[in-house]
Design a protein around this motif. Sequence first.
Motif, mmCIF file in Angstrom:
data_model
loop_
_atom_site.group_PDB
_atom_site.id
_atom_site.type_symbol
_atom_site.label_atom_id
_atom_site.label_comp_id
_atom_site.label_asym_id
_atom_site.label_seq_id
_atom_site.Cartn_x
_atom_site.Cartn_y
_atom_site.Cartn_z
ATOM 1 N N MET A 1 0.894 -0.998 0.047
ATOM 2 C CA MET A 1 -0.061 0.023 0.271
ATOM 3 C C MET A 1 0.788 1.563 -0.160
ATOM 4 S SD MET A 1 -2.731 1.075 2.726
ATOM 5 C CE MET A 1 -4.310 0.470 2.050
ATOM 6 N N LYS A 2 0.546 2.200 -0.733
ATOM 7 C CA LYS A 2 1.324 3.647 -0.645
ATOM 8 C C LYS A 2 1.134 4.342 0.443
ATOM 9 C CE LYS A 2 2.019 3.275 -5.412
ATOM 10 N NZ LYS A 2 3.066 3.474 -6.076
ATOM 11 N N LYS A 3 1.919 5.026 0.900
ATOM 12 C CA LYS A 3 1.905 5.825 2.093
ATOM 13 C C LYS A 3 2.342 7.200 1.803
ATOM 14 C CE LYS A 3 3.658 4.891 6.739
ATOM 15 N NZ LYS A 3 4.516 4.137 7.894
ATOM 16 N N VAL A 4 1.587 8.097 2.488
ATOM 17 C CA VAL A 4 1.941 9.448 2.478
ATOM 18 C C VAL A 4 2.107 10.132 3.810
ATOM 19 C CG1 VAL A 4 1.010 11.979 1.666
ATOM 20 C CG2 VAL A 4 0.937 9.711 -0.026
ATOM 21 N N ALA A 5 2.909 11.258 4.007
ATOM 22 C CA ALA A 5 2.983 11.822 5.188
ATOM 23 C C ALA A 5 2.430 13.190 5.059
ATOM 24 C CB ALA A 5 4.312 11.949 5.789
ATOM 25 N N VAL A 6 1.382 13.780 5.899
ATOM 26 C CA VAL A 6 0.936 14.906 5.870
ATOM 27 C C VAL A 6 1.447 15.767 7.203
ATOM 28 C CG1 VAL A 6 -1.093 16.449 5.752
ATOM 29 C CG2 VAL A 6 -0.986 14.337 4.707
ATOM 30 N N VAL A 7 2.385 16.603 6.903
ATOM 31 C CA VAL A 7 3.115 17.233 7.973
ATOM 32 C C VAL A 7 2.807 18.604 7.953
ATOM 33 C CG1 VAL A 7 5.541 17.600 8.872
ATOM 34 C CG2 VAL A 7 5.226 15.583 7.392
ATOM 35 N N TYR A 8 2.298 19.062 9.270
ATOM 36 C CA TYR A 8 1.847 20.361 9.053
ATOM 37 C C TYR A 8 1.680 21.014 10.444
ATOM 38 C CZ TYR A 8 -2.447 18.750 11.617
ATOM 39 O OH TYR A 8 -3.278 18.235 12.564
ATOM 40 N N TRP A 9 1.724 22.346 10.442
ATOM 41 C CA TRP A 9 1.534 23.146 11.744
ATOM 42 C C TRP A 9 0.382 23.985 11.426
ATOM 43 C CZ3 TRP A 9 1.235 27.960 13.390
ATOM 44 C CH2 TRP A 9 1.296 28.211 14.650
ATOM 45 N N SER A 10 -0.269 24.261 12.613
ATOM 46 C CA SER A 10 -1.603 25.013 12.382
ATOM 47 C C SER A 10 -1.778 25.813 13.753
ATOM 48 C CB SER A 10 -2.661 24.143 12.108
ATOM 49 O OG SER A 10 -3.876 24.877 12.108
ATOM 50 N N ASP A 45 12.502 10.078 8.154
ATOM 51 C CA ASP A 45 11.435 9.627 8.021
ATOM 52 C C ASP A 45 11.383 9.856 6.542
ATOM 53 O OD1 ASP A 45 10.754 9.037 10.648
ATOM 54 O OD2 ASP A 45 10.353 11.289 10.956
ATOM 55 N N ILE A 46 11.787 10.443 5.640
ATOM 56 C CA ILE A 46 11.390 10.495 4.161
ATOM 57 C C ILE A 46 11.183 9.267 3.545
ATOM 58 C CG2 ILE A 46 12.269 11.705 2.135
ATOM 59 C CD1 ILE A 46 13.514 13.890 3.866
ATOM 60 N N GLU A 47 11.989 8.396 3.876
ATOM 61 C CA GLU A 47 11.947 7.190 2.997
ATOM 62 C C GLU A 47 10.799 6.258 3.196
ATOM 63 O OE1 GLU A 47 13.763 6.736 -0.005
ATOM 64 O OE2 GLU A 47 14.483 8.794 0.388
ATOM 65 N N LYS A 48 10.253 6.426 4.214
ATOM 66 C CA LYS A 48 9.231 5.692 4.796
ATOM 67 C C LYS A 48 7.819 5.903 3.883
ATOM 68 C CE LYS A 48 10.186 5.992 9.811
ATOM 69 N NZ LYS A 48 9.885 6.339 10.930
ATOM 70 N N TYR A 49 8.092 7.120 3.089
ATOM 71 C CA TYR A 49 6.692 7.565 2.557
ATOM 72 C C TYR A 49 6.799 7.623 0.840
ATOM 73 C CZ TYR A 49 5.699 8.642 7.056
ATOM 74 O OH TYR A 49 5.486 8.720 8.694
ATOM 75 N N ASN A 50 5.662 7.473 0.212
ATOM 76 C CA ASN A 50 5.873 7.398 -1.272
ATOM 77 C C ASN A 50 5.585 9.109 -1.619
ATOM 78 O OD1 ASN A 50 4.189 4.728 -0.502
ATOM 79 N ND2 ASN A 50 5.594 4.714 -2.277
ATOM 80 N N GLY A 51 5.160 9.919 -0.686
ATOM 81 C CA GLY A 51 4.923 11.301 -1.114
ATOM 82 C C GLY A 51 4.652 11.896 0.149
ATOM 83 N N ILE A 52 4.984 13.181 0.132
ATOM 84 C CA ILE A 52 4.696 14.162 1.574
ATOM 85 C C ILE A 52 3.824 15.525 1.019
ATOM 86 C CG2 ILE A 52 5.952 15.181 3.260
ATOM 87 C CD1 ILE A 52 8.415 13.365 2.546
ATOM 88 N N ALA A 53 3.029 15.691 2.029
ATOM 89 C CA ALA A 53 2.355 17.024 1.963
ATOM 90 C C ALA A 53 2.825 17.730 3.252
ATOM 91 C CB ALA A 53 0.837 16.820 1.879
ATOM 92 N N PHE A 54 3.209 18.962 2.909
ATOM 93 C CA PHE A 54 3.664 19.980 3.936
ATOM 94 C C PHE A 54 2.902 21.273 4.173
ATOM 95 C CE2 PHE A 54 7.812 17.793 2.850
ATOM 96 C CZ PHE A 54 8.245 17.278 3.936
ATOM 97 N N GLY A 55 2.299 21.322 5.155
ATOM 98 C CA GLY A 55 1.473 22.527 5.198
ATOM 99 C C GLY A 55 1.876 23.503 6.549
ATOM 100 N N CYS A 56 1.725 24.763 6.152
ATOM 101 C CA CYS A 56 2.025 25.787 7.109
ATOM 102 C C CYS A 56 1.427 27.170 6.553
ATOM 103 C CB CYS A 56 3.578 25.871 7.218
ATOM 104 S SG CYS A 56 4.118 27.100 8.623
ATOM 105 N N PRO A 57 0.800 27.715 7.845
ATOM 106 C CA PRO A 57 0.293 29.015 7.486
ATOM 107 C C PRO A 57 1.248 30.117 7.191
ATOM 108 C CG PRO A 57 0.005 28.399 9.716
ATOM 109 C CD PRO A 57 0.640 27.213 8.960
ATOM 110 N N ALA A 58 0.673 31.188 6.759
ATOM 111 C CA ALA A 58 1.523 32.524 6.628
ATOM 112 C C ALA A 58 1.842 33.053 8.205
ATOM 113 C CB ALA A 58 1.030 33.707 5.843
#
Length: 143
Positions: A1-10, A45-58
């Motif tokens: 199964m493909k795996k994605v990290a969604v890394v964010y600060w809010s 951790d990067i190699e554990k995932y097939n893709g990564i989404a990074f979220g950060c507000p202004a």
Amino acid sequence: MKKVAVVYWSGTGNTEAMAEEISNELKSKDIEVELLGPSSFTKDDIEKYNGIAFGCPAMGSEELEETEFEPMFADIESSLSNKPVLLFGSYQWADGEWMQTWQERCEALNVNLVRDGLIAYDYPDDDALEECRQAADKLAESI
């Protein structure tokens, strides 16, 4: 199964709402998703995932959050060239310059951005949530 990290600060929940919408769309495509804060993600951790989404507000003067997110991103950004990456975040003033600056920074390092950075003004409305789903679809297609 493909795996994605969604890394964010809010800080207010606006970017978190975007992260959750992106995560839910990825899960609907049978992709395993991990929602993580910046203190829980390292270069190792990067190699554990097939893709990564990074979220950060202004923050402040149109910049990334400086105590947690920026140090994490600065540490890993040069290691992202072989992964599909999505950038997203919310803003409440100005015109989204922080995202343009962040995107240009990634492009200079040959980060594989799946689309232009995704921004939402304040809490994401229905149109912004739809754009989150479309962005998640682009990330899913890229992994």
